[in-house]
Design a protein around this motif. Structure first.
Motif, PDB file in Angstrom:
ATOM      1  N   ALA A   9     -14.292  22.981 113.793  1.00 31.28           N
ATOM      2  CA  ALA A   9     -15.306  24.035 113.850  1.00 31.28           C
ATOM      3  C   ALA A   9     -15.862  24.174 115.264  1.00 31.28           C
ATOM      4  O   ALA A   9     -15.995  25.288 115.789  1.00 31.28           O
ATOM      5  N   ALA A  18     -12.960  25.378 117.836  1.00 32.93           N
ATOM      6  CA  ALA A  18     -12.434  26.725 117.607  1.00 32.93           C
ATOM      7  C   ALA A  18     -13.542  27.770 117.509  1.00 32.93           C
ATOM      8  O   ALA A  18     -13.257  28.957 117.369  1.00 32.93           O
ATOM      9  N   LEU A  65     -15.741  28.072 115.074  1.00 35.63           N
ATOM     10  CA  LEU A  65     -15.811  28.543 113.688  1.00 35.63           C
ATOM     11  C   LEU A  65     -17.017  27.951 112.982  1.00 35.63           C
ATOM     12  O   LEU A  65     -17.557  26.921 113.421  1.00 35.63           O
ATOM     13  N   LYS A  66     -17.393  28.575 111.880  1.00 38.73           N
ATOM     14  CA  LYS A  66     -18.396  27.971 111.008  1.00 38.73           C
ATOM     15  C   LYS A  66     -17.700  26.837 110.270  1.00 38.73           C
ATOM     16  O   LYS A  66     -16.480  26.853 110.077  1.00 38.73           O
ATOM     17  N   LYS A  67     -18.481  25.840 109.841  1.00 39.11           N
ATOM     18  CA  LYS A  67     -17.884  24.693 109.162  1.00 39.11           C
ATOM     19  C   LYS A  67     -17.138  25.115 107.897  1.00 39.11           C
ATOM     20  O   LYS A  67     -16.105  24.536 107.561  1.00 39.11           O
ATOM     21  N   GLU A  73     -15.490  27.895 107.404  1.00 38.94           N
ATOM     22  CA  GLU A  73     -14.200  28.442 107.832  1.00 38.94           C
ATOM     23  C   GLU A  73     -13.253  27.328 108.276  1.00 38.94           C
ATOM     24  O   GLU A  73     -12.062  27.352 107.968  1.00 38.94           O
ATOM     25  N   ALA A  74     -13.785  26.372 109.017  1.00 44.65           N
ATOM     26  CA  ALA A  74     -12.972  25.248 109.483  1.00 44.65           C
ATOM     27  C   ALA A  74     -12.484  24.419 108.298  1.00 44.65           C
ATOM     28  O   ALA A  74     -11.339  23.954 108.298  1.00 44.65           O
ATOM     29  N   LYS A 121     -11.816  25.520 105.310  1.00 41.54           N
ATOM     30  CA  LYS A 121     -10.721  26.278 104.694  1.00 41.54           C
ATOM     31  C   LYS A 121      -9.446  26.130 105.515  1.00 41.54           C
ATOM     32  O   LYS A 121      -8.351  25.979 104.960  1.00 41.54           O
ATOM     33  N   ALA A 122      -9.564  26.160 106.841  1.00 42.76           N
ATOM     34  CA  ALA A 122      -8.399  26.029 107.710  1.00 42.76           C
ATOM     35  C   ALA A 122      -7.769  24.641 107.574  1.00 42.76           C
ATOM     36  O   ALA A 122      -6.544  24.522 107.459  1.00 42.76           O
TER      37      ALA A 122
END
Length: 99
Positions: free
Chosen positions: A11, A14, A16-18, A20-21, A23-24
């Protein structure tokens, strides 16, 4: 590093929000697991190669219990040419540079 720490690191790096991270990371783990279960080889250039291989079952003995067990699958991997050096430098970079 735990999975939660990995998610936080992804997160941060990159942007990103945690959520989103998370999910990735979950998608990455699912993809790797699916590939290895289907017999594919995973090759991440500069990091390592991972694969599973079928081999004939063989007997083995658990040294703690003395029980005879069957060993059926072989999992393995090898690091990339420079990934070990990268990990050591990241982990101990300040100590190495100070020598």
């Amino acid at each position: 590093m735990t999975k939660a720490e990995l998610i936080s690191s992804v997160a941060e790096q990159a942007g990103l929000k945690k959520v989103e991270a998370e999910k990735a990371v979950a998608a990455f783990i699912a993809s790797v697991t699916t590939a290895l279960k289907s017999g594919d080889k995973l090759s991440l250039v500069g990091f390592g190669t991972f694969s599973t291989a079928k081999r004939a079952a063989r007997k083995g003995q658990n040294p703690q219990t003395g029980k005879t067990e069957w060993d059926r699958n072989k999992r393995g991997g090898k690091t990339g040419k420079h990934s070990g050096d990268k990990i050591v430098k990241l982990a101990f970079g300040n100590m190495i540079e100070g020598q």
